[in-house]
Design a protein around this motif. Structure first.
Motif, PDB file in Angstrom:
ATOM      1  N   ASN A 281     -26.124  10.191  33.539  1.00 29.45           N
ATOM      2  CA  ASN A 281     -26.929   9.238  32.774  1.00 29.45           C
ATOM      3  C   ASN A 281     -27.726   9.939  31.680  1.00 29.45           C
ATOM      4  OD1 ASN A 281     -25.975   7.231  34.463  1.00 29.45           O
ATOM      5  ND2 ASN A 281     -27.753   7.303  35.810  1.00 29.45           N
ATOM      6  N   ILE A 282     -28.305  11.087  31.995  1.00 26.16           N
ATOM      7  CA  ILE A 282     -29.077  11.824  30.989  1.00 26.16           C
ATOM      8  C   ILE A 282     -28.169  12.307  29.863  1.00 26.16           C
ATOM      9  CG2 ILE A 282     -30.431  13.922  30.577  1.00 26.16           C
ATOM     10  CD1 ILE A 282     -31.634  13.505  33.393  1.00 26.16           C
ATOM     11  N   ALA A 283     -26.995  12.836  30.208  1.00 22.68           N
ATOM     12  CA  ALA A 283     -26.054  13.279  29.167  1.00 22.68           C
ATOM     13  C   ALA A 283     -25.694  12.126  28.248  1.00 22.68           C
ATOM     14  CB  ALA A 283     -24.804  13.876  29.810  1.00 22.68           C
ATOM     15  N   SER A 284     -25.513  10.947  28.817  1.00 21.66           N
ATOM     16  CA  SER A 284     -25.199   9.772  28.007  1.00 21.66           C
ATOM     17  C   SER A 284     -26.358   9.424  27.072  1.00 21.66           C
ATOM     18  CB  SER A 284     -24.889   8.588  28.926  1.00 21.66           C
ATOM     19  OG  SER A 284     -24.679   7.416  28.182  1.00 21.66           O
ATOM     20  N   ARG A 285     -27.577   9.492  27.584  1.00 26.03           N
ATOM     21  CA  ARG A 285     -28.754   9.206  26.734  1.00 26.03           C
ATOM     22  C   ARG A 285     -28.865  10.238  25.605  1.00 26.03           C
ATOM     23  NH1 ARG A 285     -28.062   5.575  29.690  1.00 26.03           N
ATOM     24  NH2 ARG A 285     -29.566   4.467  30.992  1.00 26.03           N
ATOM     25  N   LEU A 286     -28.596  11.507  25.929  1.00 26.32           N
ATOM     26  CA  LEU A 286     -28.648  12.553  24.902  1.00 26.32           C
ATOM     27  C   LEU A 286     -27.604  12.304  23.823  1.00 26.32           C
ATOM     28  CD1 LEU A 286     -29.148  15.728  27.118  1.00 26.32           C
ATOM     29  CD2 LEU A 286     -30.869  14.558  25.728  1.00 26.32           C
ATOM     30  N   GLU A 287     -26.399  11.918  24.245  1.00 32.23           N
ATOM     31  CA  GLU A 287     -25.348  11.616  23.264  1.00 32.23           C
ATOM     32  C   GLU A 287     -25.809  10.500  22.334  1.00 32.23           C
ATOM     33  OE1 GLU A 287     -22.348   9.346  21.416  1.00 32.23           O
ATOM     34  OE2 GLU A 287     -23.273   8.626  23.270  1.00 32.23           O
ATOM     35  N   GLY A 288     -26.440   9.467  22.893  1.00 35.74           N
ATOM     36  CA  GLY A 288     -26.946   8.377  22.065  1.00 35.74           C
ATOM     37  C   GLY A 288     -28.029   8.830  21.103  1.00 35.74           C
ATOM     38  N   LEU A 289     -28.855   9.782  21.529  1.00 30.89           N
ATOM     39  CA  LEU A 289     -29.943  10.270  20.675  1.00 30.89           C
ATOM     40  C   LEU A 289     -29.446  11.120  19.505  1.00 30.89           C
ATOM     41  CD1 LEU A 289     -32.643  11.190  23.345  1.00 30.89           C
ATOM     42  CD2 LEU A 289     -32.777   9.368  21.627  1.00 30.89           C
ATOM     43  N   THR A 290     -28.222  11.655  19.591  1.00 34.60           N
ATOM     44  CA  THR A 290     -27.710  12.444  18.463  1.00 34.60           C
ATOM     45  C   THR A 290     -27.684  11.606  17.190  1.00 34.60           C
ATOM     46  OG1 THR A 290     -25.376  11.937  18.938  1.00 34.60           O
ATOM     47  CG2 THR A 290     -26.294  13.965  19.907  1.00 34.60           C
ATOM     48  N   LYS A 291     -27.408  10.312  17.326  1.00 33.00           N
ATOM     49  CA  LYS A 291     -27.377   9.429  16.149  1.00 33.00           C
ATOM     50  C   LYS A 291     -28.776   9.293  15.563  1.00 33.00           C
ATOM     51  CE  LYS A 291     -23.687   6.874  18.312  1.00 33.00           C
ATOM     52  NZ  LYS A 291     -23.492   5.794  19.263  1.00 33.00           N
ATOM     53  N   HIS A 292     -29.761   9.084  16.442  1.00 30.42           N
ATOM     54  CA  HIS A 292     -31.141   8.913  15.980  1.00 30.42           C
ATOM     55  C   HIS A 292     -31.637  10.153  15.235  1.00 30.42           C
ATOM     56  CE1 HIS A 292     -35.374   7.877  15.913  1.00 30.42           C
ATOM     57  NE2 HIS A 292     -35.645   9.020  16.528  1.00 30.42           N
ATOM     58  N   TYR A 293     -31.356  11.326  15.789  1.00 30.17           N
ATOM     59  CA  TYR A 293     -31.880  12.561  15.203  1.00 30.17           C
ATOM     60  C   TYR A 293     -30.994  13.145  14.108  1.00 30.17           C
ATOM     61  CZ  TYR A 293     -35.303  12.565  18.967  1.00 30.17           C
ATOM     62  OH  TYR A 293     -36.321  12.224  19.821  1.00 30.17           O
ATOM     63  N   GLY A 294     -29.779  12.623  13.948  1.00 25.52           N
ATOM     64  CA  GLY A 294     -28.892  13.138  12.904  1.00 25.52           C
ATOM     65  C   GLY A 294     -28.345  14.522  13.207  1.00 25.52           C
ATOM     66  N   VAL A 295     -28.172  14.821  14.500  1.00 23.40           N
ATOM     67  CA  VAL A 295     -27.621  16.108  14.927  1.00 23.40           C
ATOM     68  C   VAL A 295     -26.372  15.838  15.760  1.00 23.40           C
ATOM     69  CG1 VAL A 295     -29.895  17.203  14.887  1.00 23.40           C
ATOM     70  CG2 VAL A 295     -29.033  16.243  17.026  1.00 23.40           C
ATOM     71  N   ASP A 296     -25.594  16.886  16.065  1.00 26.47           N
ATOM     72  CA  ASP A 296     -24.353  16.618  16.794  1.00 26.47           C
ATOM     73  C   ASP A 296     -24.300  17.130  18.226  1.00 26.47           C
ATOM     74  OD1 ASP A 296     -24.135  19.270  16.036  1.00 26.47           O
ATOM     75  OD2 ASP A 296     -22.602  18.885  14.540  1.00 26.47           O
ATOM     76  N   ILE A 297     -25.159  18.057  18.622  1.00 30.69           N
ATOM     77  CA  ILE A 297     -25.155  18.540  20.009  1.00 30.69           C
ATOM     78  C   ILE A 297     -26.587  18.611  20.525  1.00 30.69           C
ATOM     79  CG2 ILE A 297     -24.465  20.367  21.611  1.00 30.69           C
ATOM     80  CD1 ILE A 297     -22.477  21.362  19.469  1.00 30.69           C
ATOM     81  N   LEU A 298     -26.882  17.818  21.550  1.00 29.23           N
ATOM     82  CA  LEU A 298     -28.184  17.860  22.208  1.00 29.23           C
ATOM     83  C   LEU A 298     -27.989  18.240  23.669  1.00 29.23           C
ATOM     84  CD1 LEU A 298     -29.984  14.657  20.847  1.00 29.23           C
ATOM     85  CD2 LEU A 298     -30.459  17.032  20.245  1.00 29.23           C
TER      86      LEU A 298
END
Length: 196
Positions: free
Chosen positions: A72-89
């Motif tokens: 679940n956390i990995a999924s949330r991090l993947e979603g946050l990449t769009k918000h922050y404009g980065v590709d690996i979180l």
């Protein structure tokens, strides 16, 4: 990584694979751009933790899957990449596992949907010992001021890196917001994300 058997370098191999994927996508996008096509963007979220894995389903259809808080956390991090404009979180647990194998930077402290405790979120910049760009240095300096509630000075530092770093642009907006609407005295720098 880590299934069906864990190895000592699962987190390192996961992050290395993400970097290789980013490199392959850059080559693919260069080809697409040459053909006049729009580049493709992706986001990867990596979290180290315990999960349950196996075949789940019914007698008619079985699918191999993993479930658990780490997923679940990995999924949330993947979603946050769009918000922050980065590709690996990556999560703090992954950051701890990879040690100094890669260059990373703290992005934010975020409370994501479905969690009660905020996560420290890190961006993977690349292989170890690569120097931060001037814009990335501005972000790191600005973030320290931001967490000390010095929003005016933080915004000035973020502005110096805004052209080269999307994170600087995001945090300028936050600083301007907090200058007009100061956070409460107990504010701990946590940003609340409601997206899933």
């Amino acid at each position: 990584f880590g299934l069906p058997y864990t190895q000592g370098d699962d987190a390192v191999r996961a992050v290395q694979t993400a970097i290789q994927m980013r490199s392959a996508l850059a080559s693919f996008n260069a080809h697409r751009t040459g053909l006049g096509q729009t580049p493709i963007r992706f986001g990867i979220g990596i979290c180290t933790g315990e999960v349950v894995s196996g075949n789940i389903g019914s007698e008619r259809r079985m699918d191999y899957t993993v479930i658990g808080d780490g997923v679940n956390i990995a999924s949330r991090l993947e979603g946050l990449t769009k918000h922050y404009g980065v590709d690996i979180l990556i999560s703090a647990s992954t950051k701890e596992e990879i040690g100094d194998h890669f260059t990373t930077r703290l992005v934010d402290k975020v409370l994501v949907a479905g969690k009660r405790k905020p996560l420290h979120v890190y961006e993977v910049l690349g292989e170890p010992c690569i120097p931060l760009s001037a814009a990335e240095e501005c972000f790191c300096s600005g973030l320290e001021l931001y967490h000390r509630r010095d929003f005016k000075q933080a915004a000035d530092i973020f502005a110096k890196g805004a052209e080269g770093d999307p994170l600087c642009r995001i945090f300028i907006d936050r600083c301007l917001h907090f200058e007009e609407n100061p956070p409460p005295p107990h504010w701990d720098g946590v940003w609340v994300s409601l997206q899933k």
